[in-house]
Design a protein around this motif. Structure first.
Motif, short mmCIF file in Angstrom:
data_model
loop_
_atom_site.label_atom_id
_atom_site.label_comp_id
_atom_site.label_asym_id
_atom_site.label_seq_id
_atom_site.Cartn_x
_atom_site.Cartn_y
_atom_site.Cartn_z
N GLU A 10 44.48 -9.12 7.04
CA GLU A 10 45.27 -9.22 5.83
C GLU A 10 44.67 -8.35 4.73
O GLU A 10 43.48 -8.42 4.46
N THR A 11 45.51 -7.53 4.10
CA THR A 11 45.03 -6.66 3.03
C THR A 11 44.94 -7.45 1.74
O THR A 11 45.88 -8.13 1.35
N GLU A 28 30.07 -0.33 -5.26
CA GLU A 28 31.06 0.57 -5.86
C GLU A 28 31.04 1.93 -5.19
O GLU A 28 32.08 2.55 -4.99
N LYS A 29 29.85 2.42 -4.80
CA LYS A 29 29.76 3.70 -4.09
C LYS A 29 30.44 3.63 -2.73
O LYS A 29 30.95 4.62 -2.23
N LEU A 30 30.43 2.43 -2.12
CA LEU A 30 31.10 2.25 -0.83
C LEU A 30 32.62 2.12 -0.99
O LEU A 30 33.34 2.19 0.00
N GLY A 31 33.10 1.94 -2.22
CA GLY A 31 34.54 1.85 -2.46
C GLY A 31 35.02 0.50 -2.92
O GLY A 31 36.21 0.30 -3.12
N PHE A 32 34.12 -0.46 -3.09
CA PHE A 32 34.50 -1.80 -3.53
C PHE A 32 34.57 -1.84 -5.06
O PHE A 32 33.66 -2.30 -5.71
N VAL A 33 35.66 -1.32 -5.60
CA VAL A 33 35.88 -1.32 -7.04
C VAL A 33 37.11 -2.18 -7.33
O VAL A 33 38.01 -2.28 -6.50
N PRO A 34 37.15 -2.83 -8.51
CA PRO A 34 38.32 -3.65 -8.84
C PRO A 34 39.61 -2.84 -8.72
O PRO A 34 39.70 -1.70 -9.18
N GLY A 35 40.58 -3.44 -8.03
CA GLY A 35 41.87 -2.79 -7.81
C GLY A 35 42.01 -2.11 -6.47
O GLY A 35 43.11 -1.75 -6.07
N VAL A 50 35.18 -3.77 7.47
CA VAL A 50 36.35 -3.73 6.61
C VAL A 50 36.83 -2.29 6.42
O VAL A 50 36.05 -1.35 6.52
N ASN A 51 38.12 -2.15 6.18
CA ASN A 51 38.70 -0.88 5.77
C ASN A 51 38.77 -0.89 4.26
O ASN A 51 39.37 -1.79 3.67
N VAL A 52 38.16 0.10 3.64
CA VAL A 52 38.22 0.25 2.19
C VAL A 52 38.27 1.75 1.89
O VAL A 52 37.48 2.52 2.43
N MET A 53 39.23 2.14 1.08
CA MET A 53 39.40 3.55 0.70
C MET A 53 39.45 4.46 1.93
O MET A 53 38.75 5.46 1.99
N GLU A 54 40.23 4.10 2.92
CA GLU A 54 40.45 4.88 4.13
C GLU A 54 39.18 5.10 4.96
O GLU A 54 39.07 6.06 5.70
N SER A 55 38.20 4.20 4.81
CA SER A 55 36.97 4.26 5.60
C SER A 55 36.66 2.87 6.14
O SER A 55 37.04 1.88 5.55
N ARG A 56 35.95 2.84 7.25
CA ARG A 56 35.47 1.56 7.78
C ARG A 56 34.03 1.38 7.37
O ARG A 56 33.21 2.29 7.52
#
Length: 69
Positions: A10-11, A28-35, A50-56
């Motif tokens: 689930e996204t 945040e460098k890994l892509g975990f930013v609010p929004g 996890v998939n975040v910002m088109e990366s695993r």
């Protein structure tokens, strides 16, 4: 709720990133930013993939507990 409790496949959207400033900066460098959209792909012994910002990305349960979705 923390990312560690998010259902598989689930996204969800990152609402807040907690922890010490250096931990927040690393996430945040890994892509975990609010929004940003995050999808839990798999869970192995409490660790998440996890998939975040088109990366695993693989993160431990303690880090996943700092990410609120």
């Amino acid at each position: 709720m923390p990312l560690s409790l998010a259902p598989l496949g689930e996204t969800t959207v990152v609402k807040k990133v907690g922890g010490k400033p250096e931990v927040r900066q690393h996430l945040e460098k890994l892509g975990f930013v609010p929004g940003s959209a995050v999808t839990v792909v798999n869970e192995v012994n409490g660790n998440l993939i996890v998939n975040v910002m088109e990366s695993r990305v693989a993160i431990g349960r303690d880090m996943a507990n700092k990410i609120l979705v």
